[in-house]
Design an enzyme around this catalytic site. Structure first.
Site: not given
Ligand code: KDG
Ligand code: MG
Length: 402
Positions: A37, A147, A159, A210, A212, A236, A262, A283, A312, A316, A339, A402
């Site tokens: 991505n 989720r 996010y 998540d 993140h 997560e 991920e 993941r 994951h 994307d 997921e 991010w």
């Molecule tokens: O490309 C980034 C995404 O795949 C991500 O932000 C998604 O964290 C994610 C998830 O758990 O699906």
């Molecule tokens: Mg994630």
């Protein structure tokens, strides 16, 4: 059976995907996902310029040998670009092997360990009442795991909360958009969300969240503790995982299960987390972690240490990756959850596939190989569109994860 052609197809049916299609001298074809991505063209170039020329003439049946050739042969090991490219080749060769054998790939991996693959969907919304309605939508569709993400009051965007309900897509502009973050506000708000969700849906729905990569270990420990009454299936990416020792601190303080991985691309990224039992779910998935062959190694190591899979499956990762992941999920003893973010209709039309959702489970189908393909003429109708993931700043303007 020699490889006679290998084509890299970049298409954007709503979002960008990179697909490798390998053709053998017997006319059998196999597909592999190579989508990274926001960095799609880097992998397309890696494949076109450095991998495809070495594939032509190679024996398509030698999956492991080809993997080793590409991994050791690069000299510059690991990294998301290299490993996504290797994943695409590996996945396509498993697809070919299945088609030649006349068997779905999960049969080549040892056969079923379960009847179906339990998946989780994404309920996301601005407010708590809205997110309750979103969770109810997934429950009505038959999901057993959801989720949950909401906006954080006082922050302009958060996010996991998108414009679309079923099709969250964060890569939204050629030049990254800038988001704002406040850990303090998030840590106060998130337990209130899960209190409301648990209260509404009772004890049996699996709930996930998540973070993140946004917290420090001690902040993650606090969140894990505050979420304990709501019995999450996992929290997560609580912290960025470059510092694997950081997870010891989280573990010392909370029984909320932890899921990570991920962004990992080899077994070495999660070796310490797995062998020290610092996480509960790993993941990694097919496209990010070197394909079916390497992912199986990660999950085998995890099985030794009571760590389960939680691959994951964001939008994307293309339907090719999803199909391949389902064959792995079905055949490993330590599967946890998969997921499943749905793709748009345009994406599904470009990638016809046999996997299907029923009653909270995904099923890969019984077609030989992976049961997924790319319609190249449909793909050609959607040229590449530059799109980047956002960046994140704290409220004082400092850069954050991010
Ligand atoms: O490309 C980034 C995404 O795949 C991500 O932000 C998604 O964290 C994610 C998830 O758990 O699906
Ligand atoms: Mg994630």
């Amino acid at each position: 059976m020699r490889i006679v052609d290998a084509r890299v197809i970049v298409t954007c049916p709503g979002r960008n995907f990179v697909t490798l299609k390998i053709v053998t001298s017997d006319g059998v074809t196999g597909v592999g996902d190579a989508t990274l991505n926001g960095r799609e063209l880097a992998v397309a170039s890696y494949l076109n310029d450095h991998v495809v020329p070495t594939l032509i003439g190679r024996d398509a049946s030698r999956i492991e040998d080809t993997w080793q050739y590409l991994y050791r042969g690069a000299y510059w090991r690991r990294g998301p670009v290299t490993m996504s490219a290797i994943a695409a080749v590996d996945t396509a060769l498993w697809d070919i092997k299945g088609k030649v054998a006349g068997l779905p790939v999960y049969q080549l991996l040892g056969g079923r360990c379960r009847d179906g693959v339990t998946v989780y969907g994404h309920a996301n919304a601005e407010t708590v009442p809205e997110v309750l309605a979103e969770v109810a939508r997934y429950v009505d569709l038959g999901y057993r795991a959801v989720r949950v993400q909401t906006a954080v009051p006082g922050l302009p965007a958060t996010y996991g909360v998108g414009k679309d309900r079923m099709f969250y897509e964060p890569a939204d502009a050629a030049i990254p958009t800038e988001a704002t973050w406040s850990t303090e506000r998030y840590l106060v708000h998130t337990p209130q969300v899960f209190a409301a969700v648990r209260d509404e849906f009772g004890p049996h729905l699996k709930l996930l969240h998540d973070a993140h990569h946004r917290l420090t270990p001690i902040e993650a420990a606090r969140l894990g503790k505050d979420l304990e009454p709501y019995r999450l299936t996992w929290l997560e990416d609580p912290v960025p995982a470059e510092l694997q020792e950081g997870f010891r601190l989280i573990r010392r303080h909370t029984t909320t299960p932890i899921a990570v991985g991920e962004v990992f691309n080899t077994i070495f990224d999660c070796q310490q987390l797995i062998t020290e039992q610092l996480i509960d779910y790993v993941r990694t998935t097919v496209v990010r972690a070197g394909g079916i062959s390497h992912l199986r190694r990660i999950f085998d190591l995890a099985a030794l240490h009571h760590v389960r899979s939680g691959s994951h499956g964001a939008t994307d990762l293309s339907p090719v990756c999803m199909a391949a992941a389902l064959h792995v999920d079905l055949s490993i003893p330590n599967f946890g959850l998969q997921e499943y973010m749905r793709h748009t209709e345009a994406t599904d039309a470009v990638f016809p596939h046999s996997y299907h959702f029923a009653d909270g489970y995904l099923h890969p189908g019984e077609e030989p190989g992976l049961g997924v393909d790319i319609d190249e003429s449909a793909a050609a109708r959607y040229p590449y569109q530059p799109a980047s993931l956002p960046v994140n700043r704290l409220t004082d303007g400092s850069m954050h994860n991010w």
